[in-house]
Design an enzyme around this catalytic site. Structure first.
Site, mmCIF file in Angstrom:
data_model
loop_
_atom_site.group_PDB
_atom_site.id
_atom_site.type_symbol
_atom_site.label_atom_id
_atom_site.label_comp_id
_atom_site.label_asym_id
_atom_site.label_seq_id
_atom_site.Cartn_x
_atom_site.Cartn_y
_atom_site.Cartn_z
ATOM 1 N N LYS A 11 -2.691 3.256 1.696
ATOM 2 C CA LYS A 11 -2.079 2.569 2.852
ATOM 3 C C LYS A 11 -1.631 3.604 3.896
ATOM 4 O O LYS A 11 -2.270 4.646 4.034
ATOM 5 C CB LYS A 11 -0.932 1.667 2.390
ATOM 6 C CG LYS A 11 -1.368 0.727 1.257
ATOM 7 C CD LYS A 11 -0.378 -0.363 0.956
ATOM 8 C CE LYS A 11 -0.906 -1.208 -0.192
ATOM 9 N NZ LYS A 11 -0.112 -2.386 -0.462
ATOM 10 N N HIS A 97 -7.923 -6.545 3.579
ATOM 11 C CA HIS A 97 -6.682 -6.441 2.791
ATOM 12 C C HIS A 97 -5.666 -7.447 3.341
ATOM 13 O O HIS A 97 -5.640 -7.717 4.540
ATOM 14 C CB HIS A 97 -6.129 -5.015 2.877
ATOM 15 C CG HIS A 97 -5.007 -4.791 1.921
ATOM 16 N ND1 HIS A 97 -3.724 -5.194 2.189
ATOM 17 C CD2 HIS A 97 -4.993 -4.256 0.682
ATOM 18 C CE1 HIS A 97 -2.967 -4.898 1.142
ATOM 19 N NE2 HIS A 97 -3.694 -4.323 0.220
ATOM 20 N N GLY A 175 3.065 -4.874 -4.046
ATOM 21 C CA GLY A 175 4.238 -4.081 -3.690
ATOM 22 C C GLY A 175 5.553 -4.706 -4.123
ATOM 23 O O GLY A 175 6.626 -4.260 -3.714
ATOM 24 N N SER A 215 0.596 -4.544 -7.898
ATOM 25 C CA SER A 215 1.509 -3.879 -8.842
ATOM 26 C C SER A 215 0.837 -3.426 -10.135
ATOM 27 O O SER A 215 1.441 -3.483 -11.205
ATOM 28 C CB SER A 215 2.723 -4.775 -9.136
ATOM 29 O OG SER A 215 3.446 -5.031 -7.939
HETATM 30 P P1 PGA Z 1 0.485 -2.400 -4.956
HETATM 31 O O1 PGA Z 1 -0.571 -2.640 -3.775
HETATM 32 O O2 PGA Z 1 -0.282 -1.783 -6.092
HETATM 33 O O3 PGA Z 1 1.514 -1.473 -4.374
HETATM 34 O O4 PGA Z 1 1.041 -3.725 -5.313
HETATM 35 C C1 PGA Z 1 -1.863 -3.095 -4.055
HETATM 36 C C2 PGA Z 1 -2.625 -3.280 -2.768
HETATM 37 O O5 PGA Z 1 -2.039 -3.721 -1.771
HETATM 38 O O6 PGA Z 1 -3.826 -2.988 -2.696
#
Ligand code: PGA
Length: 253
Positions: A11, A97, A175, A215
């Site tokens: 990101k 995304h 997230g 996550s």
């Molecule tokens: P995360 O993000 O593993 O922090 O939940 C996954 C993503 O948005 O691709």
């Protein structure tokens, strides 16, 4: 066996120095990757050339852009074309995304155009789909995600479809530390495969890698990836920690 993929989604994080350090740390470890296993780092645009230089001689390890534009070239200030990515040797792009859909209003139709241009330039799109919390609470997640696939993918022919990787990412799990259970991930990902099978036949559907995202971390990756329709993960937060992401790579089946 279809491809099993551990994809890091950095990101909008890390300075150049931090990015180099993290990448060096992760890729310098010994992995026993086999022919059907791949590792992909989706890095911010300014770091693509650096990252590509580091992985270009490594088997199984690839760099992805986190986005691209739907037009070939021209007066689109601030956008990045697929041809530019191809000229750097980039082989993957994350498309659609949920953060792009939410903050930049990217629609299913716009994403369909991006998929087309990626395929034209032989870049593998990692197409993201997934439902928000209110849809999950209403129990209509299957229909919601199926429509995302129908609107963005179903114009493709069989051959083109098989060049796409799908990442199912329930928005409520991104997230938040709230992971879908492996049973929830398996259930909807098997359903999505059946949606693909109903349009393209089961042989085509069986060839398509469907990643889980939301996550994923070292402590749950093995359990998630052990599900028959979970072909690896798209990993945000945990991909910023070398030990975590290395363990996730080692959890691929
Ligand atoms: P995360 O993000 O593993 O922090 O939940 C996954 C993503 O948005 O691709």
């Amino acid at each position: 066996m279809r491809k099993q993929i551990a994809a890091a989604n950095w990101k909008m994080n890390l300075t150049l120095q931090q990015a180099e350090q993290l990448l060096d740390n992760v890729i310098s470890r010994p992995y026993n990757l086999t022919g059907h296993q791949q590792v992909v780092f989706a890095v911010p645009f300014p770091y693509l050339a650096m990252a590509q230089e580091k992985v270009k001689h490594l088997q199984h390890i690839f760099v992805a852009a986190q986005n691209c534009y739907s037009k070939k070239s021209g007066a689109y200030t601030g956008e990045v074309s697929v041809e530019m990515l191809q000229s750097l040797g980039i082989e993957f792009v994350v498309i659609g995304h949920s953060e792009r859909r939410e903050y930049f209003a990217e629609s299913n139709k716009f994403l369909a155009d991006k998929l087309d241009i990626c395929l034209e330039y032989r870049i593998t799109p990692i197409f993201c789909c997934g439902e928000p919390l209110n849809i999950r609470e209403a129990g209509t997640q299957n229909e919601y995600v199926a429509k995302q696939l129908e609107d963005s993918l179903f114009h493709l022919d069989e051959e083109a479809l098989q060049k796409i990787v799908i990442a199912y990412e329930p928005i409520w799990a991104i997230g938040t530390g709230k992971t879908a259970t492996s049973a929830q991930a398996q259930e909807i990902q098997a359903y999505l495969r059946s949606v693909l099978a109903s349009k393209y036949g089961s042989q085509v559907a069986e060839n398509i890698s469907i990643l889980y995202g939301g996550s994923v971390k070292a402590s749950n990756a093995k359990e998630l990836f052990s599900q028959p329709d979970v072909d690896g993960g798209l990993v945000g937060g945990a991909s910023l920690i070398a030990d975590e992401f290395a363990a996730i790579i080692n959890a691929l089946k």
